[in-house]
Design a protein around this motif. Structure first.
Motif, PDB file in Angstrom:
ATOM      1  N   LYS A   1       0.747  -1.515  -0.054  1.00 48.44           N
ATOM      2  CA  LYS A   1      -0.224   0.041  -0.293  1.00 48.44           C
ATOM      3  C   LYS A   1       1.350   1.611  -0.170  1.00 48.44           C
ATOM      4  O   LYS A   1       0.673   2.760  -0.523  1.00 48.44           O
ATOM      5  N   GLN A   2       2.047   1.154   0.924  1.00 55.17           N
ATOM      6  CA  GLN A   2       2.870   2.198   0.823  1.00 55.17           C
ATOM      7  C   GLN A   2       3.492   2.685  -0.114  1.00 55.17           C
ATOM      8  O   GLN A   2       3.515   3.424  -0.598  1.00 55.17           O
ATOM      9  N   VAL A   3       3.927   1.749  -0.874  1.00 57.73           N
ATOM     10  CA  VAL A   3       4.613   1.572  -2.385  1.00 57.73           C
ATOM     11  C   VAL A   3       3.961   2.207  -3.328  1.00 57.73           C
ATOM     12  O   VAL A   3       4.892   2.525  -4.053  1.00 57.73           O
ATOM     13  N   THR A   4       2.619   1.808  -3.185  1.00 59.64           N
ATOM     14  CA  THR A   4       2.188   2.526  -5.020  1.00 59.64           C
ATOM     15  C   THR A   4       1.760   4.120  -4.005  1.00 59.64           C
ATOM     16  O   THR A   4       1.898   4.781  -4.918  1.00 59.64           O
ATOM     17  N   ILE A   5       1.542   3.926  -2.660  1.00 58.26           N
ATOM     18  CA  ILE A   5       1.712   5.825  -2.837  1.00 58.26           C
ATOM     19  C   ILE A   5       2.795   6.392  -2.784  1.00 58.26           C
ATOM     20  O   ILE A   5       2.656   7.754  -4.010  1.00 58.26           O
ATOM     21  N   TYR A   6       3.619   6.374  -2.486  1.00 53.66           N
ATOM     22  CA  TYR A   6       5.049   6.412  -3.145  1.00 53.66           C
ATOM     23  C   TYR A   6       6.084   7.014  -4.654  1.00 53.66           C
ATOM     24  O   TYR A   6       6.330   7.716  -4.699  1.00 53.66           O
ATOM     25  N   LYS A   7       5.355   6.139  -4.610  1.00 54.80           N
ATOM     26  CA  LYS A   7       5.729   5.977  -6.542  1.00 54.80           C
ATOM     27  C   LYS A   7       4.885   6.606  -7.324  1.00 54.80           C
ATOM     28  O   LYS A   7       5.566   7.153  -7.864  1.00 54.80           O
ATOM     29  N   SER A   8       3.668   7.331  -6.642  1.00 50.47           N
ATOM     30  CA  SER A   8       2.638   8.258  -7.284  1.00 50.47           C
ATOM     31  C   SER A   8       3.350   9.750  -6.431  1.00 50.47           C
ATOM     32  O   SER A   8       2.594  10.769  -7.142  1.00 50.47           O
ATOM     33  N   ASP A   9       4.123   9.924  -5.405  1.00 51.99           N
ATOM     34  CA  ASP A   9       3.907  11.341  -5.114  1.00 51.99           C
ATOM     35  C   ASP A   9       5.753  10.771  -4.632  1.00 51.99           C
ATOM     36  O   ASP A   9       6.171  10.772  -3.652  1.00 51.99           O
ATOM     37  N   LEU A  10       6.934  10.805  -5.875  1.00 51.64           N
ATOM     38  CA  LEU A  10       8.067  11.213  -4.864  1.00 51.64           C
ATOM     39  C   LEU A  10       8.857  12.159  -4.806  1.00 51.64           C
ATOM     40  O   LEU A  10       9.379  12.280  -3.380  1.00 51.64           O
TER      41      LEU A  10
ATOM     42  N   HIS B   1      12.597   3.075  -0.482  1.00 51.22           N
ATOM     43  CA  HIS B   1      12.818   3.587   0.731  1.00 51.22           C
ATOM     44  C   HIS B   1      12.049   3.878   1.622  1.00 51.22           C
ATOM     45  O   HIS B   1      11.325   3.757   3.399  1.00 51.22           O
ATOM     46  N   ALA B   2      10.988   5.147   0.864  1.00 45.87           N
ATOM     47  CA  ALA B   2      10.148   5.374   1.536  1.00 45.87           C
ATOM     48  C   ALA B   2       8.796   4.746   2.031  1.00 45.87           C
ATOM     49  O   ALA B   2       8.511   4.162   3.128  1.00 45.87           O
ATOM     50  N   ALA B   3       8.705   3.359   1.294  1.00 45.16           N
ATOM     51  CA  ALA B   3       7.292   2.418   1.439  1.00 45.16           C
ATOM     52  C   ALA B   3       7.989   1.852   3.152  1.00 45.16           C
ATOM     53  O   ALA B   3       6.843   1.464   3.710  1.00 45.16           O
ATOM     54  N   LEU B   4       9.057   1.784   3.080  1.00 47.65           N
ATOM     55  CA  LEU B   4       9.600   0.504   4.279  1.00 47.65           C
ATOM     56  C   LEU B   4       9.893   1.105   5.395  1.00 47.65           C
ATOM     57  O   LEU B   4       9.691   0.997   6.596  1.00 47.65           O
ATOM     58  N   THR B   5      10.259   2.969   5.141  1.00 47.90           N
ATOM     59  CA  THR B   5       9.902   3.687   6.046  1.00 47.90           C
ATOM     60  C   THR B   5       9.640   3.684   6.888  1.00 47.90           C
ATOM     61  O   THR B   5       8.578   3.515   8.572  1.00 47.90           O
ATOM     62  N   ALA B   6       8.176   3.622   6.375  1.00 46.04           N
ATOM     63  CA  ALA B   6       6.501   2.972   6.762  1.00 46.04           C
ATOM     64  C   ALA B   6       6.297   2.483   7.373  1.00 46.04           C
ATOM     65  O   ALA B   6       5.264   2.644   8.255  1.00 46.04           O
ATOM     66  N   VAL B   7       6.398   1.495   6.999  1.00 47.72           N
ATOM     67  CA  VAL B   7       6.227  -0.179   8.050  1.00 47.72           C
ATOM     68  C   VAL B   7       7.482   0.124   8.727  1.00 47.72           C
ATOM     69  O   VAL B   7       6.739  -0.400  10.311  1.00 47.72           O
ATOM     70  N   CYS B   8       8.324   0.624   8.782  1.00 50.34           N
ATOM     71  CA  CYS B   8       9.306   0.465  10.290  1.00 50.34           C
ATOM     72  C   CYS B   8       8.939   1.481  10.610  1.00 50.34           C
ATOM     73  O   CYS B   8       8.159   1.229  12.360  1.00 50.34           O
ATOM     74  N   LEU B   9       8.294   2.017  10.945  1.00 50.13           N
ATOM     75  CA  LEU B   9       7.428   3.304  11.571  1.00 50.13           C
ATOM     76  C   LEU B   9       6.248   2.930  12.283  1.00 50.13           C
ATOM     77  O   LEU B   9       6.031   2.691  13.461  1.00 50.13           O
ATOM     78  N   GLY B  10       5.689   2.524  11.239  1.00 48.57           N
ATOM     79  CA  GLY B  10       4.423   0.954  11.910  1.00 48.57           C
ATOM     80  C   GLY B  10       4.570  -0.038  12.954  1.00 48.57           C
ATOM     81  O   GLY B  10       3.991   0.266  13.676  1.00 48.57           O
ATOM     82  N   ILE B  11       5.518  -1.102  12.384  1.00 40.92           N
ATOM     83  CA  ILE B  11       5.836  -2.108  13.590  1.00 40.92           C
ATOM     84  C   ILE B  11       6.793  -1.052  14.555  1.00 40.92           C
ATOM     85  O   ILE B  11       6.454  -1.477  15.931  1.00 40.92           O
TER      86      ILE B  11
END
Length: 845
Positions: free
Chosen positions: A793-802, A825-835
């Protein structure tokens, strides 16, 4: 009291009809004192100023004398009519008191009187004796004596202990409790796979040897000591008390026995040939606020500081609330106003004014203090002094030359008539022929000329040379450097004894009866030979027959590891406290603490190696039904980590943490202009001096703590203005908003994401690695699915908004690897923040 016999007989019949043969006898301490203390002692206790009806219920003989209580005779006991009456003019507690006895409490009082109305001294005021270990049916579960006591209560309540927690949970739990930093995945794997029967004990020993142990264990002690890095109030001047903080960490790491830990902090300065460390330790009672505001009355503030020392010392070591006795005898505990001021006398000898002094625009400390220049300080001062000496020599040469020239002018025509500004005393001598001058005039002429030159002439002739201005500037710089950069840690001293008196209603301008040092009369006397000062007081606290000190400390140890003390009110073990369910365990621990040489590490090890500590924290329906508060310890406690540890955990799991131990405070991320509200005058600059480099990532212990504006991301933390020994956890949206948006957590998530991307070649491995670094376990299949779904979900969001992706991975001062795909990197950052924000991540399980 007027007794209505008919009413009492009816009540007697109702209240005694349910008694069971063989029912446990009523205990005054366990069953009766809490009722009387909570509902009656306020008006019928030891405080004569508040006593109503000239009735005391806290003293058995007095209560019997007026027939308030007649042992074995309900009908004759006026207390029974009062508590059972429906007449608002008779019933006790009175309707206006906002107190009301329950039917169960009334029945308990009736049973107590029927059984003879026996009184007992408050349990906490009787020195603990080592109780025999309780007999248990399940001989296989206990690992040490703690478990014997716990299991006996569980079996009596028809409860069973929980199974041991999984190893991954245990290493995480130990790491949180003992060092406050996460284990590495490799350390978790090694422990999980360790087949040594002593694997757990070996792990405990290894963790406790870490120098981070002292940092973690220092946190509750700093709260008790109201440690901060500034004075508070309008000026809120900075201090050097972090030197005391570093001493605490060292002492805990070195396992300084608690008796010495006590003596050093309360009276280290009074020890024979006191060392620098012992003097620093006495800074415990110099950690209070200091009011330097213009309208502050120095002597009034000195008494404010004195009262704070008594309250802090009493709470920390005695576990009592003595503040009431500042104005009057305590309403519940047997602490008189004389007890309060007798103890205050030991602290009323410090050579202090009550207000801080200005060392620089930033630093405000109050004497007494000791200067502890660092090697860097000494080198800088030596450099200044060398430059000053060189400049001074040049100025001296110039001055001597100028004086010689000026003097030559004075004697040019052998008359002083043309020399302006000479005083008459010199003019008269100079106008005399040499053979007419007296011996004194001849002797003093040159020195008087030089004196006049230095005072009146020199500046006009010499100050025009640049070296003179440079010399003055160097001296100003040295003075400023000394005031702003030389550490001056505030300590205690008895260099100024004063007369101590009772104060009417605690007003410092209303002294009454003079008093001398004494310890509270209801507790054991000073040991033989102990001096009548702070040193004697500290020796008294750790004497073998003292009933409170050891109990108070082991209760707080238990609170630290289980989230709640054996006595819940760890700040107050007085008569208002709850009777401890595990009193035998508390007493056993207290005696064990004293007899093991007051070793804190040994006690911590004893607790964490018990089967009680190792249990799973999972709560069953039976737990919720029979012991919802976990007072019987049928499971491990589960509670949120302190915010300071949550920050450290994020930094460490990401690899950002700077693990250096000790040193001056640092200034990590805070909101913009966080100190701006303090800048109401131009007296000093309150711009937040944000740190840079590694200093941004030091442990929370080292964050600069300003009393007026505490660190904004340290929620539920003590304000460090008063002593606090019991942590209170709250839950508000601000906590979640902090951990989701504060640069500390966002940057940690970014760096953790980058770390996993560089060390793993697949998304599954990256997600697993991030999960393990934070939660210290392998993700389940369900966990893995949720992590992947969140990432997609996050990578889809960030690919559309670099731009948003770049903004996210640009948070924080740590460099970012631009070679990594920004959206990934941003998508994994968001997941890490969720963790990092998972309940499991913020919870000590």
């Amino acid at each position: 009291m007027r007794v209505n016999l008919t009413v009492v007989l009816v009540i007697l019949s109702a209240w005694t009809s349910g008694n069971v043969v063989g029912e446990e006898k009523v205990s005054y301490n366990r069953d009766i004192r809490p009722i009387l203390s909570g509902n009656c002692f306020y008006c019928h206790g030891q405080d004569a100023n508040k006593r109503q009806g000239d009735l005391r219920l806290d003293v058995r003989d007095v209560a019997i004398e007026v027939a308030a209580i007649v042992p074995n005779d309900l009908a004759g006991s006026g207390l029974i009519e009062r508590i059972s009456s429906g007449d608002p003019d008779i019933v006790m507690p009175p309707p206006g008191s906002n107190r009301q006895l329950s039917p169960e409490q009334k029945k308990m009082l009736a049973r107590w009187i029927t059984e003879g109305a026996a009184y007992e001294s408050h349990w906490a005021y009787i020195a603990p004796q080592r109780p025999a270990k309780s007999a248990v049916r399940n001989q296989n579960w206990p690992r040490n004596p703690i478990d014997q006591f716990v299991l006996a209560k569980l079996e009596a309540a028809d409860l069973q202990p929980s199974p041991s927690a999984e190893r991954a949970i245990l290493i995480k739990r130990l790491s949180i409790d003992l060092i406050g930093l996460p284990p590495t995945p490799q350390e978790v794997d090694a422990f999980v796979a360790d087949t040594d029967p002593r694997a757990y004990e070996n792990l405990v020993d290894r963790i406790m040897e870490s120098r981070h142990y002292g940092e973690r264990m220092a946190l509750p002690w700093l709260d008790a000591a109201r440690y901060a890095d500034s004075n508070g109030f309008q000026q809120d001047g900075d201090t050097w008390q972090w030197i005391w903080r570093d001493w605490v960490v060292r002492a805990l790491n070195d396992d300084l026995p608690f008796d010495q830990f006590t003596i050093w902090q309360l009276a280290g300065d009074l020890l024979p040939q006191a060392t620098t460390d012992q003097k620093i330790a006495s800074g415990f009672n110099r950690n209070h606020l200091l009011n330097g505001e213009g309208g502050a009355i120095a002597e009034e503030q000195r008494f404010v500081n004195l009262f704070d020392r008594i309250d802090t010392t009493a709470t920390t070591w005695l576990g009592l609330t003595m503040a009431c006795a500042q104005c009057h005898d305590h309403k519940y505990d047997p602490i008189t106003q004389r007890d309060y001021y007798g103890l205050l006398d030991a602290f009323n000898r410090v050579p202090e004014s009550g207000t801080p002094q200005r060392q620089s625009s930033r630093i405000r400390v109050a004497a007494p203090f000791i200067e502890l220049p660092t090697a860097e300080n000494k080198q800088r001062i030596a450099d200044f002094e060398a430059q000053i000496s060189a400049a001074d020599a040049k100025v001296k040469l110039l001055t001597d030359a100028a004086f010689t020239g000026w003097r030559a002018g004075v004697f040019a025509d052998e008359t002083a008539a043309d020399v302006k500004g000479l005083p008459a005393s010199l003019t008269n001598v100079l106008e005399k022929p040499d053979n007419e001058r007296t011996d004194d005039e001849k002797k003093n002429l040159e020195s008087n000329l030089r004196k006049h030159f230095d005072q009146k002439v020199r500046s006009g002739l010499v100050n025009k040379f640049p070296v003179v201005g440079r010399l003055a500037n160097l001296k100003r710089q040295l003075s400023g450097y000394r005031g702003d950069q030389i550490p001056r840690v505030m300590i205690m001293s008895d260099a100024k004894p004063r007369q101590t008196s009772l104060l009417e209603r605690g007003a410092y301008l209303k002294p009454t009866e003079k008093v001398a040092f004494s310890t509270p009369a209801f507790l054991p006397p000073l040991p033989d030979g102990a001096p009548a000062n702070r040193l004697g007081f500290s020796q008294w606290l750790i004497s073998p027959d003292h009933p409170l000190t050891a109990r108070v400390q082991v209760n707080r140890m238990w609170q630290y590891f289980f989230g709640m003390g054996i006595v819940n009110t760890s700040e107050d073990l007085g008569v208002q406290s709850d009777f401890p369910v595990h009193k035998d365990l508390l007493d056993w621990l207290a005696v064990e603490f004293r007899e093991c040489g007051w070793s804190m590490k040994k006690m911590h090890r004893l607790i964490v190696t018990s089967a009680t500590y190792r249990q799973s924290s999972r709560q069953t329906a039976r737990h919720r039904q029979l012991d919802p508060q976990n007072r019987l310890y049928a499971r491990a406690s589960r509670f949120r980590m302190p915010s300071m540890i949550l920050r450290d955990w994020a930094l460490a799991s990401s690899g950002l943490l700077d693990a250096r131990i000790g040193g001056a405070p640092v200034y990590p991320y805070q909101p913009d202009n966080v100190w701006e509200p303090l800048a109401i005058t131009k007296e000093r600059d309150f711009t937040y001096p944000a740190s840079s480099g590694k200093s941004l990532y030091r442990r929370s212990l080292y964050t600069f703590w300003r009393r007026t504006v505490g660190p904004a991301n340290m929620f539920d933390a003590s304000n460090r203005q008063t002593c606090r020994v019991r942590h209170v956890t709250t839950s508000t949206p601000l906590h979640s908003l902090t951990m989701l948006n504060d640069p500390t957590w966002v940057e940690a998530s970014r760096v953790l994401a980058e770390r996993t991307m560089k060390s793993n070649d697949s998304l599954e491995k990256r997600l697993t690695s991030a999960f393990r670094h934070v939660l210290c376990r392998e993700p389940t299949d369900d966990d893995a699915k949720r992590l992947r779904s969140a990432y997609e979900k996050q990578v889809t969001i960030y690919k559309s908004d670099l731009d948003a992706a770049r903004a996210l991975i640009g948070v924080g001062a740590a460099p970012s690897d631009d070679s990594l795909n920004a959206a990934d990197h941003a998508a994994l950052t968001a997941v890490c923040l969720g963790i990092l924000n998972l309940d499991e991540a913020v919870t000590r399980e």
